[in-house]
Design a protein around this motif. Sequence first.
Motif, PDB file in Angstrom:
ATOM      1  N   MET A   1       9.738  14.389  19.659  1.00 59.77           N
ATOM      2  CA  MET A   1       9.784  13.410  18.575  1.00 59.77           C
ATOM      3  C   MET A   1       8.354  13.047  18.163  1.00 59.77           C
ATOM      4  SD  MET A   1      12.971  12.834  17.951  1.00 59.77           S
ATOM      5  CE  MET A   1      12.921  11.304  17.040  1.00 59.77           C
ATOM      6  N   PHE A   2       8.159  12.799  16.902  1.00 60.49           N
ATOM      7  CA  PHE A   2       6.837  12.376  16.451  1.00 60.49           C
ATOM      8  C   PHE A   2       6.971  11.704  15.095  1.00 60.49           C
ATOM      9  CE2 PHE A   2       7.508  16.455  14.507  1.00 60.49           C
ATOM     10  CZ  PHE A   2       6.927  16.362  13.258  1.00 60.49           C
ATOM     11  N   ASN A   3       5.956  10.956  14.725  1.00 61.00           N
ATOM     12  CA  ASN A   3       5.869  10.345  13.400  1.00 61.00           C
ATOM     13  C   ASN A   3       4.560  10.756  12.764  1.00 61.00           C
ATOM     14  OD1 ASN A   3       8.281   8.687  13.410  1.00 61.00           O
ATOM     15  ND2 ASN A   3       7.258   7.452  14.970  1.00 61.00           N
ATOM     16  N   TYR A   4       4.574  10.874  11.450  1.00 64.39           N
ATOM     17  CA  TYR A   4       3.340  11.123  10.739  1.00 64.39           C
ATOM     18  C   TYR A   4       2.595   9.811  10.553  1.00 64.39           C
ATOM     19  CZ  TYR A   4       5.083  15.776   9.562  1.00 64.39           C
ATOM     20  OH  TYR A   4       5.542  17.060   9.632  1.00 64.39           O
ATOM     21  N   PHE A   5       1.282   9.908  10.446  1.00 65.90           N
ATOM     22  CA  PHE A   5       0.483   8.728  10.139  1.00 65.90           C
ATOM     23  C   PHE A   5       0.728   8.307   8.693  1.00 65.90           C
ATOM     24  CE2 PHE A   5      -2.017  10.573  13.653  1.00 65.90           C
ATOM     25  CZ  PHE A   5      -2.063   9.458  14.479  1.00 65.90           C
ATOM     26  N   PRO A   6       0.499   7.032   8.382  1.00 67.52           N
ATOM     27  CA  PRO A   6       0.691   6.570   7.001  1.00 67.52           C
ATOM     28  C   PRO A   6      -0.160   7.376   6.026  1.00 67.52           C
ATOM     29  CG  PRO A   6       0.405   4.702   8.480  1.00 67.52           C
ATOM     30  CD  PRO A   6       0.104   5.937   9.280  1.00 67.52           C
ATOM     31  N   GLU A   7       0.403   7.681   4.858  1.00 63.28           N
ATOM     32  CA  GLU A   7      -0.299   8.446   3.821  1.00 63.28           C
ATOM     33  C   GLU A   7      -1.015   7.541   2.825  1.00 63.28           C
ATOM     34  OE1 GLU A   7      -0.358  11.829   3.302  1.00 63.28           O
ATOM     35  OE2 GLU A   7       0.921  12.462   4.966  1.00 63.28           O
ATOM     36  N   ASP A   8      -0.709   6.245   2.872  1.00 67.10           N
ATOM     37  CA  ASP A   8      -1.268   5.300   1.907  1.00 67.10           C
ATOM     38  C   ASP A   8      -2.723   4.993   2.244  1.00 67.10           C
ATOM     39  OD1 ASP A   8      -1.712   3.384  -0.008  1.00 67.10           O
ATOM     40  OD2 ASP A   8      -0.620   1.799   1.049  1.00 67.10           O
ATOM     41  N   GLU A   9      -3.627   5.298   1.324  1.00 64.21           N
ATOM     42  CA  GLU A   9      -5.054   5.068   1.562  1.00 64.21           C
ATOM     43  C   GLU A   9      -5.360   3.597   1.810  1.00 64.21           C
ATOM     44  OE1 GLU A   9      -8.526   5.208  -1.487  1.00 64.21           O
ATOM     45  OE2 GLU A   9      -8.313   7.263  -0.726  1.00 64.21           O
ATOM     46  N   GLN A  10      -4.654   2.716   1.124  1.00 64.25           N
ATOM     47  CA  GLN A  10      -4.926   1.284   1.252  1.00 64.25           C
ATOM     48  C   GLN A  10      -4.690   0.789   2.670  1.00 64.25           C
ATOM     49  OE1 GLN A  10      -6.291  -0.394  -1.337  1.00 64.25           O
ATOM     50  NE2 GLN A  10      -6.664  -2.010   0.177  1.00 64.25           N
ATOM     51  N   PHE A  11      -3.750   1.398   3.382  1.00 69.64           N
ATOM     52  CA  PHE A  11      -3.487   1.033   4.779  1.00 69.64           C
ATOM     53  C   PHE A  11      -4.771   1.143   5.606  1.00 69.64           C
ATOM     54  CE2 PHE A  11      -2.674   2.759   9.053  1.00 69.64           C
ATOM     55  CZ  PHE A  11      -1.917   1.731   9.617  1.00 69.64           C
ATOM     56  N   TYR A  12      -5.522   2.201   5.416  1.00 68.27           N
ATOM     57  CA  TYR A  12      -6.742   2.436   6.186  1.00 68.27           C
ATOM     58  C   TYR A  12      -7.884   1.545   5.707  1.00 68.27           C
ATOM     59  CZ  TYR A  12      -4.039   6.415   7.746  1.00 68.27           C
ATOM     60  OH  TYR A  12      -3.032   7.199   8.277  1.00 68.27           O
ATOM     61  N   VAL A  13      -7.927   1.297   4.415  1.00 66.50           N
ATOM     62  CA  VAL A  13      -8.928   0.375   3.885  1.00 66.50           C
ATOM     63  C   VAL A  13      -8.718  -1.012   4.476  1.00 66.50           C
ATOM     64  CG1 VAL A  13      -9.775  -0.768   1.791  1.00 66.50           C
ATOM     65  CG2 VAL A  13      -9.232   1.684   1.744  1.00 66.50           C
ATOM     66  N   ASP A  14      -7.455  -1.437   4.561  1.00 68.06           N
ATOM     67  CA  ASP A  14      -7.145  -2.783   5.067  1.00 68.06           C
ATOM     68  C   ASP A  14      -7.476  -2.924   6.548  1.00 68.06           C
ATOM     69  OD1 ASP A  14      -6.279  -3.524   2.575  1.00 68.06           O
ATOM     70  OD2 ASP A  14      -4.149  -3.215   3.000  1.00 68.06           O
ATOM     71  N   ILE A  15      -7.100  -1.933   7.374  1.00 71.52           N
ATOM     72  CA  ILE A  15      -7.299  -2.102   8.813  1.00 71.52           C
ATOM     73  C   ILE A  15      -8.749  -1.889   9.233  1.00 71.52           C
ATOM     74  CG2 ILE A  15      -4.913  -1.457   9.352  1.00 71.52           C
ATOM     75  CD1 ILE A  15      -5.974   1.228  10.367  1.00 71.52           C
ATOM     76  N   THR A  16      -9.524  -1.174   8.406  1.00 70.99           N
ATOM     77  CA  THR A  16     -10.941  -0.985   8.741  1.00 70.99           C
ATOM     78  C   THR A  16     -11.819  -2.048   8.098  1.00 70.99           C
ATOM     79  OG1 THR A  16     -11.282   0.509   6.855  1.00 70.99           O
ATOM     80  CG2 THR A  16     -10.662   1.516   8.956  1.00 70.99           C
ATOM     81  N   GLY A  17     -11.292  -2.702   7.074  1.00 73.22           N
ATOM     82  CA  GLY A  17     -12.069  -3.730   6.394  1.00 73.22           C
ATOM     83  C   GLY A  17     -13.189  -3.186   5.539  1.00 73.22           C
ATOM     84  N   SER A  18     -13.119  -1.912   5.213  1.00 74.73           N
ATOM     85  CA  SER A  18     -14.167  -1.277   4.416  1.00 74.73           C
ATOM     86  C   SER A  18     -13.537  -0.208   3.544  1.00 74.73           C
ATOM     87  CB  SER A  18     -15.226  -0.648   5.315  1.00 74.73           C
ATOM     88  OG  SER A  18     -16.034   0.267   4.601  1.00 74.73           O
ATOM     89  N   GLU A  19     -13.819  -0.246   2.248  1.00 73.02           N
ATOM     90  CA  GLU A  19     -13.237   0.741   1.348  1.00 73.02           C
ATOM     91  C   GLU A  19     -13.783   2.132   1.635  1.00 73.02           C
ATOM     92  OE1 GLU A  19     -12.626   1.503  -3.451  1.00 73.02           O
ATOM     93  OE2 GLU A  19     -13.333  -0.425  -2.708  1.00 73.02           O
ATOM     94  N   GLN A  20     -15.089   2.271   1.832  1.00 71.59           N
ATOM     95  CA  GLN A  20     -15.684   3.579   2.092  1.00 71.59           C
ATOM     96  C   GLN A  20     -15.192   4.153   3.420  1.00 71.59           C
ATOM     97  OE1 GLN A  20     -19.883   3.723   2.950  1.00 71.59           O
ATOM     98  NE2 GLN A  20     -20.096   5.777   2.096  1.00 71.59           N
ATOM     99  N   ARG A  21     -15.253   3.329   4.478  1.00 79.64           N
ATOM    100  CA  ARG A  21     -14.816   3.815   5.788  1.00 79.64           C
ATOM    101  C   ARG A  21     -13.322   4.099   5.775  1.00 79.64           C
ATOM    102  NH1 ARG A  21     -16.624   0.232  10.752  1.00 79.64           N
ATOM    103  NH2 ARG A  21     -18.621   1.109  10.061  1.00 79.64           N
ATOM    104  N   GLY A  22     -12.560   3.249   5.101  1.00 74.69           N
ATOM    105  CA  GLY A  22     -11.119   3.443   5.027  1.00 74.69           C
ATOM    106  C   GLY A  22     -10.750   4.770   4.371  1.00 74.69           C
ATOM    107  N   ARG A  23     -11.480   5.132   3.296  1.00 81.01           N
ATOM    108  CA  ARG A  23     -11.188   6.391   2.619  1.00 81.01           C
ATOM    109  C   ARG A  23     -11.490   7.590   3.519  1.00 81.01           C
ATOM    110  NH1 ARG A  23     -13.729   4.029  -2.017  1.00 81.01           N
ATOM    111  NH2 ARG A  23     -15.574   5.326  -1.640  1.00 81.01           N
ATOM    112  N   LEU A  24     -12.578   7.505   4.272  1.00 79.98           N
ATOM    113  CA  LEU A  24     -12.918   8.598   5.181  1.00 79.98           C
ATOM    114  C   LEU A  24     -11.880   8.749   6.287  1.00 79.98           C
ATOM    115  CD1 LEU A  24     -16.772   8.112   5.558  1.00 79.98           C
ATOM    116  CD2 LEU A  24     -15.634  10.121   4.628  1.00 79.98           C
TER     117      LEU A  24
END
Length: 274
Positions: A1-24
């Motif tokens: 069993m497995f799940n894919y990571f979220p595909e939404d870019e904003q999810f990563y921007v929000d949890i990293t607190g940085s737009e540039q780092r989140g996009r990477l």
Amino acid sequence: MFNYFPEDEQFYVDITGSEQRGRLVHKVYVAFNRDLRLFVEERLMSPTLAREEIQRINDAVFRSIVEVVADVFVAGGAQVVASRIAASAAATAEAALKSFRDKRSLFSLSMRRGVPTIVVFRGTTIRWRWGDVADLVHDLGQGIYFSSSDEVAAMYAKLKREGADTQIVLIAELTQQELGKVLDLTEGAMGRRWDEYIRPIMEKNGKNWFVNENYYERTLLPFLDMLGAQVDDFDTIIGHEYIRGGKQYKFRRGTKVHDKVVMEAQESLLKDMP
């Protein structure tokens, strides 16, 4: 069993607190998703083996990224996963940036499959594998030459063999972007213009005119002069190999594409050596 990571870019921007780092970070995890989809859904590999294969493929260049991804992947729980991604975001983003700066391969096998690549071959010998730097006379000017055809490369290896010198065919793989500034005499508008330019010469002398490297270059130079250009204006020049077939690629020395193709060719040679 497995799940894919979220595909939404904003999810990563929000949890990293940085737009540039989140996009990477988003690029890294989405790339991991694509490889899992390739191996598990298309090739019917188990998730465990798929993760091991992804790490094997990326080990040399993206080991730190893949280890973080694999670690997060088995952590379990959406909140735990999000916190682990956030905690490792700085290291993941820095590894991604370093890879971009180093012009390494794309993150994943599935992404690399979507990028058109050019495979070129150089038929030579162990002794003369890089050619003679002082040789100024050649079809498309001074540089290192490769062919689009492995068969043509093998012919050149036989031609260059001296005594007990070992014949080899070097291989390099490049993307279109890595070619730098290109003059392509084989396709597109410039290819058609070149064909029109040499048609009278071909009608008068036939293809044998281009057997002589002096004549090939002496035909090219006035053509470039007509364009207001010079041979050394281009990192890569692509021309027809009129006699043996295929295309020839000339990479100008002192350019990034020359260094890349030599590195790739050297690695291909080392892989084939016992």
